[in-house]
Design a protein around this motif. Structure first.
Motif, PDB file in Angstrom:
ATOM      1  N   ASP A 162      55.837  36.220  76.140  1.00  0.00           N
ATOM      2  CA  ASP A 162      56.001  35.389  74.852  1.00  0.00           C
ATOM      3  C   ASP A 162      55.809  33.912  75.059  1.00  0.00           C
ATOM      4  O   ASP A 162      55.138  33.196  74.163  1.00  0.00           O
ATOM      5  CB  ASP A 162      57.274  35.735  74.288  1.00  0.00           C
ATOM      6  CG  ASP A 162      57.491  37.068  73.827  1.00  0.00           C
ATOM      7  OD1 ASP A 162      56.401  37.907  73.569  1.00  0.00           O
ATOM      8  OD2 ASP A 162      58.600  37.533  73.653  1.00  0.00           O
ATOM      9  N   VAL A 202      53.443  30.995  73.100  1.00  0.00           N
ATOM     10  CA  VAL A 202      53.908  30.065  72.399  1.00  0.00           C
ATOM     11  C   VAL A 202      53.701  28.592  72.977  1.00  0.00           C
ATOM     12  O   VAL A 202      53.082  27.704  72.210  1.00  0.00           O
ATOM     13  CB  VAL A 202      55.429  29.924  72.363  1.00  0.00           C
ATOM     14  CG1 VAL A 202      56.015  28.570  71.897  1.00  0.00           C
ATOM     15  CG2 VAL A 202      56.119  31.143  71.660  1.00  0.00           C
ATOM     16  N   HIS A 238      62.615  27.636  71.984  1.00  0.00           N
ATOM     17  CA  HIS A 238      62.272  29.314  71.998  1.00  0.00           C
ATOM     18  C   HIS A 238      62.790  29.769  73.075  1.00  0.00           C
ATOM     19  O   HIS A 238      62.365  29.478  74.309  1.00  0.00           O
ATOM     20  CB  HIS A 238      60.686  29.117  72.165  1.00  0.00           C
ATOM     21  CG  HIS A 238      60.279  30.603  71.433  1.00  0.00           C
ATOM     22  ND1 HIS A 238      59.620  30.971  70.268  1.00  0.00           N
ATOM     23  CD2 HIS A 238      60.184  31.750  72.059  1.00  0.00           C
ATOM     24  CE1 HIS A 238      59.019  32.095  69.941  1.00  0.00           C
ATOM     25  NE2 HIS A 238      59.489  32.610  71.050  1.00  0.00           N
ATOM     26  N   SER A 289      62.968  33.636  74.912  1.00  0.00           N
ATOM     27  CA  SER A 289      62.753  34.931  74.664  1.00  0.00           C
ATOM     28  C   SER A 289      63.556  35.719  76.145  1.00  0.00           C
ATOM     29  O   SER A 289      63.100  35.169  77.463  1.00  0.00           O
ATOM     30  CB  SER A 289      61.195  35.267  74.882  1.00  0.00           C
ATOM     31  OG  SER A 289      60.643  34.952  73.607  1.00  0.00           O
ATOM     32  N   ILE A 322      64.384  29.450  68.029  1.00  0.00           N
ATOM     33  CA  ILE A 322      63.962  30.657  67.855  1.00  0.00           C
ATOM     34  C   ILE A 322      64.539  31.573  68.943  1.00  0.00           C
ATOM     35  O   ILE A 322      64.259  31.132  70.194  1.00  0.00           O
ATOM     36  CB  ILE A 322      62.377  30.819  68.307  1.00  0.00           C
ATOM     37  CG1 ILE A 322      61.678  29.758  67.129  1.00  0.00           C
ATOM     38  CG2 ILE A 322      61.891  32.199  67.816  1.00  0.00           C
ATOM     39  CD1 ILE A 322      61.723  30.014  65.692  1.00  0.00           C
ATOM     40  N   ASP A 334      64.520  35.061  70.469  1.00  0.00           N
ATOM     41  CA  ASP A 334      63.836  36.415  70.385  1.00  0.00           C
ATOM     42  C   ASP A 334      64.732  37.447  71.303  1.00  0.00           C
ATOM     43  O   ASP A 334      64.360  37.533  72.567  1.00  0.00           O
ATOM     44  CB  ASP A 334      62.455  36.286  70.977  1.00  0.00           C
ATOM     45  CG  ASP A 334      61.773  37.742  70.539  1.00  0.00           C
ATOM     46  OD1 ASP A 334      62.320  38.715  70.119  1.00  0.00           O
ATOM     47  OD2 ASP A 334      60.442  37.716  70.574  1.00  0.00           O
ATOM     48  N   HIS A 353      55.267  42.428  74.114  1.00  0.00           N
ATOM     49  CA  HIS A 353      55.545  41.170  73.589  1.00  0.00           C
ATOM     50  C   HIS A 353      56.789  41.402  72.871  1.00  0.00           C
ATOM     51  O   HIS A 353      57.218  42.478  72.318  1.00  0.00           O
ATOM     52  CB  HIS A 353      54.442  40.679  72.535  1.00  0.00           C
ATOM     53  CG  HIS A 353      53.013  40.493  73.171  1.00  0.00           C
ATOM     54  ND1 HIS A 353      52.738  39.237  73.664  1.00  0.00           N
ATOM     55  CD2 HIS A 353      52.140  41.236  73.054  1.00  0.00           C
ATOM     56  CE1 HIS A 353      51.423  39.175  74.145  1.00  0.00           C
ATOM     57  NE2 HIS A 353      50.920  40.560  73.678  1.00  0.00           N
ATOM     58  N   THR A 413      58.518  37.209  68.427  1.00  0.00           N
ATOM     59  CA  THR A 413      57.381  36.150  68.757  1.00  0.00           C
ATOM     60  C   THR A 413      55.978  36.511  68.157  1.00  0.00           C
ATOM     61  O   THR A 413      55.261  35.746  67.889  1.00  0.00           O
ATOM     62  CB  THR A 413      57.542  35.945  70.369  1.00  0.00           C
ATOM     63  OG1 THR A 413      58.882  35.456  70.684  1.00  0.00           O
ATOM     64  CG2 THR A 413      56.526  34.947  70.818  1.00  0.00           C
TER      65      THR A 413
END
Length: 699
Positions: free
Chosen positions: A36, A40, A104, A106, A164, A166, A249, A253
């Motif tokens: 991910d 990005v 971000h 993840s 973000i 995730d 994934h 994302t």
């Protein structure tokens, strides 16, 4: 494509991806989090042309994943608790006021027994990011209380922040080719209490200031100061899966980047959320992404973009013949209701040439509806392009029982009385003036001319000064500016006002008295001391009065609720519940929300006694009521009451939360099968208030 006018040079990014949780048995290692982050980063560099020095990465690939291990620079710090806190701090120090911060994450989300019991209470939990070293003897979570302070430092400096997440922070397991980014357990291990973010006093004080009177629907408190796009709600799971059958994934994302890479034009976070949510829901009905904060802000930009609220297409069948919409009985729909579907990210809904398809509702539930795509419609072809999940659907015509009838009165006589005209010229011009409005009525879908034997809802006539009057019993006052019949545009504007009034009154009349949920909610207005008014069915308040609106869920299950304010200016706005102005608020069993309000009458003699209605909608499913909102009838007027902490801007629509796995086999049973009544799944309640100047209150 995001807005690049102000994005090339003022973005700082922090990207955190953790697959490797080998040091702990509580969290299983993931396979798609680092992938991910790499995707990005590629988007930021290749599309936004963001320099490498403005991107900070903290990644932890699995040891056996040699490809991702090679992609990790030897100089990059690992995403340990200490390094994550340090990265936040360095980012805050490096960015200048007015610049953007993009974060971000993840990886796993976690829940642990709170170390802030004096703040949250004994037995409660902290939620937050799970660093890669959580399995070490001194391993620590980056807890919600800490994350809130880190973000507050950024916004206090004047930075424009987007987060973000995730990951999830609720239960789940790994199954098949899917993985859920959480352990599914509350960590009860004794862990270090000291924080590298700040002193305990600072963390507690910041948390209290941020959460006072506000319910958290994510790890961090709701705030207008930043945008948060989270993979799911607190009680749900965030999935990673093999989208292409090979590489995993994060669902959030993957579809976020797919949207940004494939769709043209400037997107808002609301538009992004609509499409991403619909894509995820088609695969994982139990994952409902959340959007909090400034949903009308341009992605990777600072400008705000006005949005037109529409219904969202949730699912499309393979043949493009049937669609599922996120509105239903609770939104006033009925079989036969028609919508025009537009391309994703449409801004101009007045251009009929942009319509992709026309659909007609065939099957309807409490909070969703299925519609068939029409092959042909009056005036043209019904299908002009590809329909995709997330596309906006604009209501074309009201359900049959909501259509209003208008009577044209062209028989006024010469005279000085209220219902007479002062000159013979106006008497002679009545028919010509009203015929122009008759012609403008064609095709509006909401208002029709009354037929013989029918009762009329509205009456249109000519006034003493040559202006059009709209009457509901008596002429409606404060229709400014007056629409003069000699103005060529006036007939069309009269029809627009009639449609506006029809929509307003349709919302007024939405009701479901036989609902099973009628006794599941308490909905009352309290005075400023939180005591009931003596006569709750006849509440009269003086201008400027403060009060509390109480919503309590007395049921044993969570309900999704929204409160609309039907204002005396013919405006319909939404009241934020606990600071959350999303499409609905999930009210837990036995939860009570007290919303502080201040009532004021609009300016103008016509509003000496202003009638205002507060209307509660509650559903078991996830219905969206934003498309019921209306501006004032005539001109922009300040909201007539506001929450003490301020009414927040729209966060954007949330999407359908109910559904079944695709291709799932039906469960067979010997029990009697019956068709459930969708009307049982929604309910409305309302409170009528009269607002008057203090001088008009009875002694």
């Amino acid at each position: 494509m995001p807005n690049q006018n102000d994005s090339d040079s003022n973005i700082h990014a922090l990207l955190i991806g953790i697959d490797n949780y080998s040091s702990t048995s509580l969290f299983k290692s993931l396979e798609g989090a680092v992938r991910d982050i790499n995707l990005v980063e590629a988007f930021l560099k290749n599309t936004l042309k963001l320099p490498t020095e403005r991107i900070r990465r903290l990644i932890a690939p699995n040891r056996e994943d040699t490809v991702l291990l090679v992609a990790r620079s030897a100089h990059e710090p690992e995403p340990t608790y200490e390094n994550i806190v340090k990265a936040f701090t360095e980012l805050t120090e490096a960015a200048q006021p007015g610049e953007q911060i993009y974060i971000h994450y993840s990886g796993h989300g976690g829940r642990a027994t709170t170390i802030y019991s004096d703040l949250k209470g004994e037995g409660q939990s902290d939620e937050g990011i799970v660093p890669m070293d959580i399995g070490q003897p001194d391993g620590r979570y980056l807890r919600d209380v800490e994350l809130a302070t880190l973000l507050k430092r950024m916004t206090d400096k004047g930075l424009v922040v987007t987060v973000i997440l995730d990951s999830c922070h609720s239960g789940g397991t790994t199954r098949g080719d899917y993985a859920i980014r959480s352990s599914g357990e509350t960590d009860t291990a004794i862990r270090p209490r000291e924080s590298l973010v700040g002193s305990r006093e600072e963390l507690i004080n910041n948390w209290r200031s941020l959460t006072e009177g506000i319910h958290r629907t994510a790890w961090i408190p709701v705030s207008r100061d930043y945008v948060v796009l989270a993979a799911c709600r607190p009680t749900e799971s965030a999935y990673e899966y093999s989208v292409n059958g090979k590489e995993r994934h994060g669902a959030l994302t993957y579809w976020m980047l797919d949207t940004l890479n494939t769709l043209p034009g400037t997107l808002t976070y609301k538009a992004l959320h609509d499409r991403v949510g619909a894509k995820i829901q088609s695969k994982f009905p139990s994952q409902l992404p959340m959007l909090l904060g400034e949903g009308d802000r341009a992605i990777f930009g600072t400008n705000r973009i006005s949005t037109h609220y529409t219904v969202t297409v949730l699912q499309v069948n393979a043949s493009q013949q049937r669609v599922k919409l996120n509105a239903g009985l609770a939104n006033g729909l009925d079989s036969g209701t028609r919508f025009a579907i537009f391309p994703f990210n449409t801004a101009d809904f007045a251009n009929k040439q942009k319509q992709v398809a026309i659909v007609e509702v065939t099957d309807i539930e409490a909070s969703s509806a299925t519609a068939r795509v029409l092959a042909e419609v009056e005036g043209g072809i019904g299908v002009k392009g590809q329909i995709e999940p997330g596309a906006p659907a604009l209501l074309l015509a009201a359900p049959t029982d909501l259509v209003r009838r208008v009577r044209f009165h062209d028989q006024k006589q010469l005279g000085e009385a209220e219902n007479e005209l002062p000159t013979q010229a106006l008497v002679d011009q009545q028919k010509e003036a009203l015929d122009a409005v008759r012609q403008a009525l064609a095709g509006n879908g909401w208002v029709m001319e009354v037929q013989p034997g029918e009762e009329g809802h509205y009456q249109v006539a000519l006034g003493k000064n040559g202006e059009y009057e709209i009457c509901i019993g008596m002429p409606i006052k404060n229709l400014n500016p007056p629409l003069m019949f000699r103005d060529a545009a006036a007939p069309r504007e009269v029809v627009q006002r009639l449609v506006h009034l029809t929509k307003y009154q349709s919302v007024q009349e939405l009701d479901n008295p036989a609902s099973e949920l009628m006794d599941a909610l308490e909905f009352i207005l309290l005075d400023q001391n939180k005591q009931p008014f003596p006569n709750p069915s006849n509440i009269t308040l003086k201008h400027g009065t403060k009060a509390y609106l109480r919503v309590k869920n007395t049921a044993s299950q969570a309900l999704n609720v929204a409160v609309l304010d039907l204002e005396p200016t013919w405006q319909i706005s939404q009241i934020p519940l606990r600071g959350n102005n999303a499409a609905f608020y999930e009210l837990a069993p036995q939860e009570t929300a007290d919303i502080p309000l201040r009532f004021t009458a609009p300016e103008g003699a016509a509003y000496q006694q202003a009638k205002e209605m507060l209307k509660l909608f509650a559903t078991r499913g996830a219905a969206d009521f934003r498309w019921l909102r209306l501006p004032p009838l005539d001109h922009v007027i300040e909201k007539q009451h506001e929450a003490t902490r301020g009414i927040q801007s729209a966060f954007g629509k949330l999407l359908e939360a109910v559904g079944t796995e695709p291709n799932a086999a039906p469960v067979m049973t010997r029990a009697a099968v019956y068709e459930p009544d969708p009307n049982a799944d929604w309910v409305t309640k309302q409170i009528q208030v009269t607002i008057v100047p203090e001088s008009l209150l009875p002694d």
